[in-house]
Scaffold this motif. Structure first.
Motif, PDB file in Angstrom:
ATOM      1  N   LYS A   1       0.758  -1.382   0.230  1.00 43.23           N
ATOM      2  CA  LYS A   1      -0.277  -0.060   0.043  1.00 43.23           C
ATOM      3  C   LYS A   1       0.940   1.529  -0.097  1.00 43.23           C
ATOM      4  CE  LYS A   1      -3.604   2.317   2.483  1.00 43.23           C
ATOM      5  NZ  LYS A   1      -4.848   2.144   3.681  1.00 43.23           N
ATOM      6  N   LYS A   2       1.073   1.802  -0.923  1.00 45.71           N
ATOM      7  CA  LYS A   2       1.147   3.677  -0.956  1.00 45.71           C
ATOM      8  C   LYS A   2       1.306   4.066   0.562  1.00 45.71           C
ATOM      9  CE  LYS A   2       1.740   3.708  -5.883  1.00 45.71           C
ATOM     10  NZ  LYS A   2       1.046   4.862  -6.728  1.00 45.71           N
ATOM     11  N   PRO A   3       2.183   4.727   1.616  1.00 47.84           N
ATOM     12  CA  PRO A   3       1.870   5.801   2.029  1.00 47.84           C
ATOM     13  C   PRO A   3       1.176   7.029   2.304  1.00 47.84           C
ATOM     14  CG  PRO A   3       4.129   6.006   1.181  1.00 47.84           C
ATOM     15  CD  PRO A   3       3.186   5.229   0.075  1.00 47.84           C
ATOM     16  N   LEU A   4       0.031   7.288   2.935  1.00 49.28           N
ATOM     17  CA  LEU A   4       0.036   8.301   2.525  1.00 49.28           C
ATOM     18  C   LEU A   4      -0.237   9.582   2.829  1.00 49.28           C
ATOM     19  CD1 LEU A   4      -3.024   9.194   1.813  1.00 49.28           C
ATOM     20  CD2 LEU A   4      -3.703   9.619   4.254  1.00 49.28           C
ATOM     21  N   ILE A   5       0.377  11.176   2.281  1.00 48.81           N
ATOM     22  CA  ILE A   5       0.718  11.867   2.186  1.00 48.81           C
ATOM     23  C   ILE A   5       0.434  13.317   2.678  1.00 48.81           C
ATOM     24  CG2 ILE A   5       3.384  13.310   1.368  1.00 48.81           C
ATOM     25  CD1 ILE A   5       4.218  10.686   0.316  1.00 48.81           C
ATOM     26  N   LEU A   6       0.237  13.806   3.389  1.00 52.43           N
ATOM     27  CA  LEU A   6      -0.990  14.927   3.121  1.00 52.43           C
ATOM     28  C   LEU A   6       0.684  16.132   2.784  1.00 52.43           C
ATOM     29  CD1 LEU A   6      -2.524  17.231   3.644  1.00 52.43           C
ATOM     30  CD2 LEU A   6      -1.520  17.139   6.447  1.00 52.43           C
ATOM     31  N   VAL A   7       0.007  17.359   1.863  1.00 54.04           N
ATOM     32  CA  VAL A   7       1.184  18.185   1.484  1.00 54.04           C
ATOM     33  C   VAL A   7       0.847  19.963   1.933  1.00 54.04           C
ATOM     34  CG1 VAL A   7       2.119  19.448   0.068  1.00 54.04           C
ATOM     35  CG2 VAL A   7       1.672  16.907   0.040  1.00 54.04           C
ATOM     36  N   THR A   8       1.351  20.569   2.491  1.00 53.35           N
ATOM     37  CA  THR A   8       0.979  22.004   3.427  1.00 53.35           C
ATOM     38  C   THR A   8       2.242  22.927   2.962  1.00 53.35           C
ATOM     39  OG1 THR A   8      -0.321  23.002   4.858  1.00 53.35           O
ATOM     40  CG2 THR A   8       0.960  21.379   5.300  1.00 53.35           C
ATOM     41  N   ASN A   9       1.823  24.103   3.079  1.00 56.20           N
ATOM     42  CA  ASN A   9       2.735  25.260   3.183  1.00 56.20           C
ATOM     43  C   ASN A   9       2.131  26.750   3.764  1.00 56.20           C
ATOM     44  OD1 ASN A   9       0.989  26.292   1.288  1.00 56.20           O
ATOM     45  ND2 ASN A   9       2.400  26.653  -0.286  1.00 56.20           N
ATOM     46  N   ASP A  10       2.694  27.438   3.938  1.00 59.43           N
ATOM     47  CA  ASP A  10       2.720  29.134   4.295  1.00 59.43           C
ATOM     48  C   ASP A  10       2.104  29.761   2.553  1.00 59.43           C
ATOM     49  OD1 ASP A  10       5.293  29.792   3.759  1.00 59.43           O
ATOM     50  OD2 ASP A  10       5.187  30.507   5.936  1.00 59.43           O
ATOM     51  N   ASP A  11       2.839  29.489   1.677  1.00 62.11           N
ATOM     52  CA  ASP A  11       2.942  30.632   0.783  1.00 62.11           C
ATOM     53  C   ASP A  11       2.022  30.339   0.071  1.00 62.11           C
ATOM     54  OD1 ASP A  11       5.283  31.922   0.482  1.00 62.11           O
ATOM     55  OD2 ASP A  11       6.397  30.066   0.043  1.00 62.11           O
ATOM     56  N   GLY A  12       0.531  29.200   0.262  1.00 61.05           N
ATOM     57  CA  GLY A  12      -0.550  29.214  -0.364  1.00 61.05           C
ATOM     58  C   GLY A  12      -0.800  28.418  -1.360  1.00 61.05           C
ATOM     59  N   ILE A  13      -1.639  27.885  -1.797  1.00 66.16           N
ATOM     60  CA  ILE A  13      -2.068  26.535  -2.028  1.00 66.16           C
ATOM     61  C   ILE A  13      -1.308  26.811  -4.179  1.00 66.16           C
ATOM     62  CG2 ILE A  13      -4.352  26.822  -3.221  1.00 66.16           C
ATOM     63  CD1 ILE A  13      -4.287  23.611  -2.577  1.00 66.16           C
ATOM     64  N   ASN A  14      -1.120  28.136  -4.477  1.00 66.00           N
ATOM     65  CA  ASN A  14      -1.048  27.746  -5.674  1.00 66.00           C
ATOM     66  C   ASN A  14       0.218  28.404  -5.934  1.00 66.00           C
ATOM     67  OD1 ASN A  14      -3.816  27.938  -7.087  1.00 66.00           O
ATOM     68  ND2 ASN A  14      -4.098  30.021  -5.796  1.00 66.00           N
ATOM     69  N   ALA A  15       1.426  28.711  -4.612  1.00 65.79           N
ATOM     70  CA  ALA A  15       2.913  29.297  -4.251  1.00 65.79           C
ATOM     71  C   ALA A  15       3.488  28.663  -5.605  1.00 65.79           C
ATOM     72  CB  ALA A  15       3.414  29.045  -3.683  1.00 65.79           C
TER      73      ALA A  15
ATOM     74  N   CYS B   1       3.711  14.037   6.794  1.00 68.55           N
ATOM     75  CA  CYS B   1       3.405  15.599   6.535  1.00 68.55           C
ATOM     76  C   CYS B   1       4.542  16.475   5.568  1.00 68.55           C
ATOM     77  CB  CYS B   1       2.650  15.977   7.839  1.00 68.55           C
ATOM     78  SG  CYS B   1       2.855  17.813   7.357  1.00 68.55           S
ATOM     79  N   VAL B   2       4.295  16.919   5.067  1.00 67.20           N
ATOM     80  CA  VAL B   2       5.818  17.410   3.915  1.00 67.20           C
ATOM     81  C   VAL B   2       5.459  19.397   4.007  1.00 67.20           C
ATOM     82  CG1 VAL B   2       7.205  15.715   3.037  1.00 67.20           C
ATOM     83  CG2 VAL B   2       4.925  16.506   1.790  1.00 67.20           C
ATOM     84  N   SER B   3       5.988  20.721   3.891  1.00 65.79           N
ATOM     85  CA  SER B   3       5.311  20.992   4.000  1.00 65.79           C
ATOM     86  C   SER B   3       6.415  22.356   3.575  1.00 65.79           C
ATOM     87  CB  SER B   3       5.108  22.203   5.848  1.00 65.79           C
ATOM     88  OG  SER B   3       4.759  23.432   5.945  1.00 65.79           O
ATOM     89  N   GLY B   4       5.794  23.224   2.599  1.00 66.81           N
ATOM     90  CA  GLY B   4       6.786  23.588   2.418  1.00 66.81           C
ATOM     91  C   GLY B   4       6.618  23.259   0.442  1.00 66.81           C
ATOM     92  N   ILE B   5       7.565  23.673  -0.601  1.00 72.03           N
ATOM     93  CA  ILE B   5       8.908  24.921  -0.293  1.00 72.03           C
ATOM     94  C   ILE B   5       8.590  25.893   0.101  1.00 72.03           C
ATOM     95  CG2 ILE B   5      11.173  24.589  -1.064  1.00 72.03           C
ATOM     96  CD1 ILE B   5      10.193  22.338  -2.984  1.00 72.03           C
ATOM     97  N   ASN B   6       9.328  26.465   1.131  1.00 77.52           N
ATOM     98  CA  ASN B   6       8.925  27.955   1.661  1.00 77.52           C
ATOM     99  C   ASN B   6       9.526  28.390  -0.136  1.00 77.52           C
ATOM    100  OD1 ASN B   6       7.752  30.311   3.507  1.00 77.52           O
ATOM    101  ND2 ASN B   6       9.423  30.132   3.761  1.00 77.52           N
TER     102      ASN B   6
END
Length: 255
Positions: A2-16, A94-99
């Motif tokens: 089973k593939k890992p479930l990865i949450l992606v987020t950031n602070d620059d906004g979803i269209n950055a 969870c991966v956040s960025g790339i800032n």
């Protein structure tokens, strides 16, 4: 498997561009769910929304491999609502960025990018914050793609110690100019701040925060040293802010 479930987020906004690059990297590594702010949230730190409502909107896409939502709240809000309302299960990573801009040394306290990663860590999710030392909206993230992928693969393979989050910063260099990766400590550095006082056309005073970043740390094992000398810095950080070394001394006080 089973593939890992990865949450992606950031602070620059979803269209950055930074998060779009990160999404493109991790889509090969697992099942991807993106929950990111609907507008830039830089320097929000670990703020959460408590006196207002939150809204999330699913983004329609032809890519069935990736599910995306934009959130009206802060980066920390994005992680909270992702885990509790969207996913309803704990993701594997969870991966956040790339800032856009470095989050080395004291910047970790102000960073929305790292606060999102730390919020995930609080929830028991292995997490990484990625930042590139280039504030430009047109920053060249292609130069760091293989390094980002390698670091994520290593975390997925080896996991992280409990309560530890990785703060990864990349120097603004061509791929072939990057000398390697250094595991570092956070440099002792701060901002010497000043406020530019101005007067509006209506006669009201207002202030614009400015200042200079000052690195007071001469060590060669810090994130600031690594970035200055052409290395990628990885600092393992934790959300337990207890100054454990001070407990014994404080116990000698007449309290």
């Amino acid at each position: 498997m089973k593939k890992p479930l990865i949450l992606v987020t950031n602070d620059d906004g979803i269209n950055a561009p930074g998060i779009r690059t990160l999404i493109d990297i991790v889509k090969e590594l697992g099942e991807i769910v993106v929950v990111a702010p609907d507008s830039p949230q830089s320097a929000m730190g670990h703020a959460i929304t408590v006196n207002d409502t939150l809204q999330i909107h699913k983004i329609e896409s032809d890519n069935t491999q990736i599910t995306e939502y934009m959130c009206s709240g802060t980066p920390a809000d994005c992680v909270k609502i992702a885990k509790n309302e969207i996913l309803k299960v704990k993701p594997d990573l969870c991966v956040s960025g790339i800032n856009h801009g470095a989050n080395s040394s004291i910047n970790i306290l102000y960073s929305g990018t790292m606060s999102a990663a730390i919020e995930a860590g609080i929830e028991g999710i292995p997490s990484i914050g990625f930042s590139l030392a280039d504030f430009s909206w047109k920053a060249d993230f292609e130069q760091i793609r293989p390094f980002v992928k390698k670091i994520i693969e290593e975390v997925l393979s080896n996991n992280l110690p409990d309560g530890v989050i990785l703060n990864v910063n990349f120097p603004k260099l061509k791929r072939e100019e990057i000398k390697g990766i250094k595991i570092c400590r956070q440099a002792r550095a701060k901002y010497q701040e000043k406020f530019d006082k101005r007067v509006s056309p209506f006669g009201k005073e207002y202030y614009w925060l400015s200042g200079e970043f000052v690195n007071e740390d001469k060590g060669e094992d810090t994130d600031e040293w690594a970035l200055k000398n052409g290395y990628i810095s990885i600092v393992p950080v934790q959300f337990d802010l207890t100054a454990h070394h001070a407990i014994q001394q404080l116990n000698t006080w007449n309290l």
